[in-house]
Write a protein that holds these residues in place. Structure first.
Motif, short mmCIF file in Angstrom:
data_model
loop_
_atom_site.label_atom_id
_atom_site.label_comp_id
_atom_site.label_asym_id
_atom_site.label_seq_id
_atom_site.Cartn_x
_atom_site.Cartn_y
_atom_site.Cartn_z
N UNK A 1 -1.04 9.90 0.78
CA UNK A 1 -0.54 8.53 0.70
C UNK A 1 -0.25 8.21 -0.76
N UNK A 2 0.83 7.47 -0.99
CA UNK A 2 1.17 7.10 -2.36
C UNK A 2 0.15 6.16 -2.95
N UNK A 3 -0.27 6.38 -4.20
CA UNK A 3 -1.32 5.54 -4.80
C UNK A 3 -0.82 4.21 -5.36
N UNK A 4 0.50 4.09 -5.56
CA UNK A 4 1.06 2.86 -6.12
C UNK A 4 2.11 2.31 -5.19
N UNK A 5 2.21 0.99 -5.14
CA UNK A 5 3.23 0.33 -4.34
C UNK A 5 4.59 0.43 -5.01
N UNK A 6 5.64 0.09 -4.26
CA UNK A 6 6.98 0.04 -4.85
C UNK A 6 7.00 -0.94 -6.02
N UNK A 7 6.33 -2.06 -5.86
CA UNK A 7 6.29 -3.08 -6.92
C UNK A 7 5.74 -2.49 -8.22
N UNK A 8 4.63 -1.76 -8.14
CA UNK A 8 4.03 -1.18 -9.33
C UNK A 8 4.92 -0.10 -9.93
N UNK A 9 5.57 0.69 -9.09
CA UNK A 9 6.46 1.74 -9.59
C UNK A 9 7.69 1.14 -10.27
N UNK A 10 8.23 0.06 -9.70
CA UNK A 10 9.35 -0.62 -10.35
C UNK A 10 8.95 -1.15 -11.72
#
Length: 279
Positions: free
Chosen positions: A22-31
Motif C-alpha cells: 500500500x502506498x504510504x503517502x496520499x496523492x495530496x502529500x505527493x503533490x
C-alpha cells in the motif's frame, strides 16, 4: 543544510509501497512534495530513510500528517522520532496510517493516539454489468472545460463538502495542480447542469498502473434528492469501463453510511482501510 532531493524521497515511497502493499503517502502529500513543499526527514549516510509531510492547522481542522520509513531502516526508532517531531511542531495532531498496518497502529497507541477516522478503499471489476444512468428531468450532463469551469466548480465543491474541509477547502491552485498532472483528462470529468448552473460532478481518474478511480463525486445541496449522485457515478463508471481499465477504486469514509450503501449497490466491496489517529 540543503533539502534532500525529491528523487530520494520518491524512491523511499516506492520501496515502502512495494514492501507493504500500500502506498504510504496520499496523492495530496505527493503533490505537495513534487511542488516543493518542505517536509521533515531522517537521513542516514547522506540518504533519506524517513520522511513526513505536515499540513498545518486551519480554522476548521487540526494539523494532519503522513510519514514513512524505508523498510530496510525500520525498528530503529525513526518512525517514533518523526512522529514526536511532528507532535512538537503541531499539537493536537492527526496522522494518517495508510493500509492500517499493525506497526503503525502500535506506534500510534504507544504515543497515546487514538483512531478518529476510517477511510475505506472499495473496488469493483470494471467489466461487471452496469445500469444506464437515470438523468432527472431538466438536468443535462457534459464534460469539464479547462479554463472555463474551475471557478464555478470550486463553489459547488465547497457547498457539497461544507462539512468536509479536507475536500471542500480546495482552491484554484489545488485544481490547477491536478490539471498539470499526466492523468488529468477533462473527458472523464462529468458535470450535471440544471438551469444553466453546475448542480453536481463526477471527476474520474486513470492511474499509471491502469486502475480507474471514482476520484470525487459531489452534488450541490440545492440539487439533493434528484438522484444525481448515483447518475453521475454511473456516468463515470461507464466512461472508465470504456477506457478499458480492469478495476475501479474509490475512497469513502466509513461513517458515510449512505455513500457506502450506494457504492455497495453498484458492485463495490471493501479492499483496504486507511486510519487516521489523533492526539
Amino acid at each position: 543544510m540543503s533539502a534532500p532531493p525529491e528523487s530520494q524521497i520518491l524512491a523511499l515511497v516506492d520501496a515502502a509501497a512495494a514492501a507493504d502493499g500500500v502506498g504510504p503517502l496520499s496523492e495530496h502529500a505527493l503533490l505537495a512534495l513534487r511542488n516543493g513543499a518542505p517536509g521533515r526527514t531522517v537521513v542516514e549516510d547522506g540518504v533519506v530513510v524517513g520522511y513526513a509531510h505536515l499540513d498545518p492547522a486551519t480554522e476548521e481542522e487540526s494539523a494532519a500528517a503522513e510519514l514513512v520509513v524505508h523498510p530496510e531502516h525500520r525498528r530503529r526508532g525513526h518512525g517514533r522520532a518523526l512522529l514526536r517531531g511532528l507532535l512538537q511542531d503541531a499539537a493536537p495532531l492527526r496522522v494518517w496510517a495508510h493500509g492500517d498496518l499493525p506497526a503503525a497502529a502500535a506506534l500510534a497507541a504507544s504515543e497515546g493516539m487514538e483512531r478518529v477516522r476510517v477511510l475505506f478503499q472499495m473496488r469493483r471489476p470494471a467489466a461487471e454489468p452496469l445500469p444506464a444512468p437515470d438523468i432527472a428531468d431538466g438536468v443535462t450532463l457534459r464534460t469539464f472545460v479547462p479554463g472555463q469551469d474551475e471557478e464555478e466548480w470550486l463553489k459547488v465543491n465547497a457547498a457539497a463538502f461544507a462539512h468536509h474541509p479536507e475536500q471542500g477547502a480546495w482552491t484554484l491552485d489545488d485544481v490547477r495542480a491536478r490539471e498539470r498532472e499526466g492523468w488529468f483528462d477533462p473527458a472523464g470529468f462529468f458535470l450535471a447542469e440544471r438551469d444553466g448552473r453546475i448542480a453536481g460532478f463526477h471527476w474520474t481518474k486513470v492511474h499509471p498502473d491502469g486502475l480507474g478511480e471514482v476520484y470525487v463525486v459531489g452534488v450541490d445541496p440545492s440539487a439533493q434528492g434528484l438522484g444525481l449522485g448515483r447518475a453521475l457515478t454511473l456516468a463515470g463508471l461507464h466512461h472508465l469501463r470504456d477506457r478499458g481499465v480492469p478495476q475501479i477504486l474509490l475512497y469513502v469514509d466509513e461513517s458515510n453510511a449512505a455513500a457506502v450503501r450506494l457504492y455497495r449497490s453498484l458492485g463495490f466491496s471493501p479492499h483496504t482501510v486507511d486510519v487516521m489517529y489523533g492526539s
